[in-house]
Design a protein around this motif. Structure first.
Motif: not given
Length: 189
Positions: A62-85
């Protein structure tokens, strides 16, 4: 390149938030580093290790579900790999609504052709059923995960594997930082 991604600990740095949430449930003498290590094996492993009751597990979830996405950030540069694929899919044990909320928060929904979530009825990893399905539909070239159980189904199917921030034996590739993806992995395909 078609990539199958794990979610927690692979695309998004969620384990620090999970660790903090579990720390609040446990005795203060249990170190956060120890909690983190057990959670990285699996939540059920951590629950057994710390002898969580059903009530403790319900409180944690219950507490984990209530956590803001701000506390669950993407790893640096993962988006570049997503764009590459040319194609990205997700296979996670996390419930679909939680995955979609985080993706929406970071405006990453458009990167994924399909998501197989924990509430979609497939057996849990390392059972290969979800990977078999995604591979049949999307012809996966590479599976990326942060735990051995993320790569076992891919290896069983003959799909190349990458462990992220984990040096356990058995992967085809290893990354600690997504900045190295193009040089270390993409060149191999």
């Amino acid at each position: 390149m078609h990539i199958l991604w794990d979610f927690d600990g692979t695309l998004f740095n969620t384990y620090p938030a999970f660790t903090e949430t579990m720390y609040k449930l446990l005795k203060p003498e249990i170190r956060k580093e120890h909690i983190f290590e057990q959670l990285k094996v699996s939540f059920s492993h951590a629950a057994r290790t710390f002898e969580l009751t059903e009530e403790d597990i319900a409180v944690f979830k219950k507490q984990e579900k209530a956590l803001s996405p701000v506390l669950k950030p993407p790893f640096p540069y993962a988006e570049e790999v997503l764009r590459y694929a040319s194609k990205n899919v997700i296979m996670t044990h996390k419930p679909r609504n939680e995955v979609e909320a985080i993706l929406k928060h970071y405006r990453w929904e458009h990167y994924f052709d399909e998501i197989v979530a924990g509430d979609d009825g497939f057996p849990r990893k390392p059972h290969p059923a979800a990977y078999e399905y995604l591979h049949r539909v999307h012809r996966i070239d590479l599976a990326i995960g942060d735990r051995e159980l993320d790569i076992l189904p891919a290896r069983e199917l003959g799909i190349k594997t990458c462990l992220f921030q984990n040096d356990a034996a058995g992967a085809d590739f290893y990354l600690n930082d997504y900045r190295l993806f193009i040089d270390k992995i993409a060149a191999s395909f």
